[in-house]
Design an enzyme around this catalytic site. Sequence first.
Site, PDB file in Angstrom:
ATOM      1  CD  GLU A 155      -3.140  -7.034   3.645  1.00 33.49           C
ATOM      2  OE1 GLU A 155      -2.710  -7.882   2.834  1.00 33.49           O
ATOM      3  OE2 GLU A 155      -2.798  -5.844   3.622  1.00 33.49           O
ATOM      4  CD  GLU A 167      -2.909  -1.216   2.285  1.00 29.54           C
ATOM      5  OE1 GLU A 167      -2.419  -1.229   3.438  1.00 29.54           O
ATOM      6  OE2 GLU A 167      -4.138  -1.263   2.064  1.00 29.54           O
TER       7      GLU A 167
HETATM    8  C1  1HE Z   1       7.170  -7.901  12.127  1.00 27.40           C
HETATM    9  C2  1HE Z   1       6.436  -7.868  10.930  1.00 27.40           C
HETATM   10  C3  1HE Z   1       5.178  -7.224  10.954  1.00 27.40           C
HETATM   11  C4  1HE Z   1       8.264  -8.927  10.554  1.00 27.40           C
HETATM   12  N1  1HE Z   1       4.767  -6.675  12.124  1.00 27.40           N
HETATM   13  N2  1HE Z   1       6.719  -7.335  13.248  1.00 27.40           N
HETATM   14  N3  1HE Z   1       2.372  -8.300   7.002  1.00 27.40           N
HETATM   15  C5  1HE Z   1       2.673  -9.601   6.937  1.00 27.40           C
HETATM   16  O1  1HE Z   1       1.831 -10.471   7.112  1.00 27.40           O
HETATM   17  C6  1HE Z   1       4.108  -9.931   6.706  1.00 27.40           C
HETATM   18  C7  1HE Z   1       4.719 -10.448   8.002  1.00 27.40           C
HETATM   19  N4  1HE Z   1       6.150 -10.653   7.896  1.00 27.40           N
HETATM   20  C8  1HE Z   1       6.696 -11.682   7.200  1.00 27.40           C
HETATM   21  O2  1HE Z   1       6.043 -12.434   6.497  1.00 27.40           O
HETATM   22  C9  1HE Z   1       8.187 -11.839   7.302  1.00 27.40           C
HETATM   23  O3  1HE Z   1       8.593 -11.240   8.529  1.00 27.40           O
HETATM   24  C10 1HE Z   1       8.991 -11.186   6.158  1.00 27.40           C
HETATM   25  C11 1HE Z   1       8.754 -11.974   4.872  1.00 27.40           C
HETATM   26  C12 1HE Z   1       8.622  -9.722   5.936  1.00 27.40           C
HETATM   27  C13 1HE Z   1      10.500 -11.223   6.521  1.00 27.40           C
HETATM   28  O4  1HE Z   1      10.860 -12.553   6.857  1.00 27.40           O
HETATM   29  P1  1HE Z   1      12.186 -12.798   7.698  1.00 27.40           P
HETATM   30  O5  1HE Z   1      12.344 -14.304   7.843  1.00 27.40           O
HETATM   31  O6  1HE Z   1      13.321 -12.038   7.129  1.00 27.40           O
HETATM   32  O7  1HE Z   1      11.934 -12.123   9.138  1.00 27.40           O
HETATM   33  P2  1HE Z   1      11.119 -12.658  10.415  1.00 27.40           P
HETATM   34  O8  1HE Z   1      11.994 -13.591  11.215  1.00 27.40           O
HETATM   35  O9  1HE Z   1       9.769 -13.163  10.061  1.00 27.40           O
HETATM   36  O10 1HE Z   1      10.912 -11.323  11.227  1.00 27.40           O
HETATM   37  C14 1HE Z   1      12.011 -10.609  11.766  1.00 27.40           C
HETATM   38  C15 1HE Z   1      11.474  -9.700  12.834  1.00 27.40           C
HETATM   39  O11 1HE Z   1      10.597  -8.745  12.250  1.00 27.40           O
HETATM   40  C16 1HE Z   1      10.641 -10.428  13.880  1.00 27.40           C
HETATM   41  O12 1HE Z   1      10.778  -9.744  15.089  1.00 27.40           O
HETATM   42  P3  1HE Z   1      11.665 -10.354  16.305  1.00 27.40           P
HETATM   43  O13 1HE Z   1      11.591  -9.313  17.366  1.00 27.40           O
HETATM   44  O14 1HE Z   1      11.014 -11.671  16.652  1.00 27.40           O
HETATM   45  O15 1HE Z   1      13.047 -10.538  15.719  1.00 27.40           O
HETATM   46  C17 1HE Z   1       9.226 -10.251  13.371  1.00 27.40           C
HETATM   47  O16 1HE Z   1       8.248 -10.349  14.384  1.00 27.40           O
HETATM   48  C18 1HE Z   1       9.321  -8.827  12.847  1.00 27.40           C
HETATM   49  N5  1HE Z   1       8.294  -8.565  11.860  1.00 27.40           N
HETATM   50  N6  1HE Z   1       7.124  -8.519   9.974  1.00 27.40           N
HETATM   51  C19 1HE Z   1       5.539  -6.731  13.210  1.00 27.40           C
HETATM   52  N7  1HE Z   1       4.408  -7.113   9.863  1.00 27.40           N
HETATM   53  C20 1HE Z   1      -3.579  -0.799   7.385  1.00 27.40           C
HETATM   54  S1  1HE Z   1      -3.909  -2.425   7.239  1.00 27.40           S
HETATM   55  C21 1HE Z   1      -2.514  -3.187   6.556  1.00 27.40           C
HETATM   56  C22 1HE Z   1      -2.607  -4.641   6.726  1.00 27.40           C
HETATM   57  C23 1HE Z   1      -1.299  -5.347   6.569  1.00 27.40           C
HETATM   58  O17 1HE Z   1      -0.275  -4.765   6.317  1.00 27.40           O
HETATM   59  S2  1HE Z   1      -1.344  -7.028   6.807  1.00 27.40           S
HETATM   60  C24 1HE Z   1       0.198  -7.576   6.276  1.00 27.40           C
HETATM   61  C25 1HE Z   1       1.121  -7.755   7.421  1.00 27.40           C
END
Ligand code: 1HE
Length: 268
Positions: free
Chosen positions: A142, A122
Amino acid sequence: MSEMKKLPEYERLKLEVRDNDVCILTLNRPDKRNALDVQSIEELVDFFSNTAKRGVKAVVLAGEGDHFCAGLDLIEHWKADRSPDEFMHVCMRWHEAFNKMEYGGVPIIAALKGAVVGGGLELASAAHIRVIDQTTYFALPEGQRGIFTGGGATIRVSDMIGKSRMIDMILMGRVHQGQEAVDLGLAQYITDGSSLDKAIELADKAAQNLPLTNYAICSAISHLNNMSGMDAAYAEAVVAGMVNTQPEARARLEAFANKSAARVRPNE
Ligand code: 1HE
């Protein structure tokens, strides 16, 4: 000499200003994959409220680390356990930021790599040009997370790729990348090198246009697209009345008239 006014300092965003008043704005939360929390959105609202006024000629929007942006901060959202109206107001701040971008009149070139997902897509779709590299991938997770888009995907992503493809992305969690993503309309440029280098090259080029011309390109086109055909034709004439008679354009027109300006030629 740069005419740009001093830029603020932010917690979640890193700013680098180049000599030509092109600003590189980097989401700077790589340990959380640049997930967008409330603070990030407020900083984007602040920055993009003032870009034209501060004399920024173009913006390169990038992400620190391997991923452009993981979208909504799901952990913040989960912990806050928000009420419907609280989350509506969160979304309204996202719209505030992204509308300032799309309608703000200053070219924004997004340098995309790794994950450009959910709210990250977005954000990217509020830029005027998107550049991808071989690592970039797009998704709307989502559907799988039990939530819905709230930062304008239903408007901008469906505008880029069509309603049916957007529904496929969010319903199925379908991922698009590479040349296919360009062909679908998710990005306009793909590079074998770094998307940041390519985005800077494009921003430098856009910054050579007159600011009022860029203002029309990066604001009026979006506004005009929201209008009826009749109203858009009228408003386009009004915009052209201002832009096409600006004194700064005369030197460029004269250069064409005296044959010193570059001609438009096909690509080699
Ligand atoms: C996060 C987030 C997040 C990572 N919010 N903390 N978005 C998603 O559903 C995507 C969610 N994220 C992922 O699928 C993956 O993290 C990634 C593909 C982006 C990256 O993968 P990777 O293996 O490099 O990293 P990771 O081990 O999953 O995450 C590393 C850290 O980033 C980890 O935190 P830590 O403290 O445990 O090390 C994760 O929790 C953190 N992290 N993504 C919070 N999204 C206005 S409405 C909009 C609606 C949406 O955007 S929904 C889509 C959300």
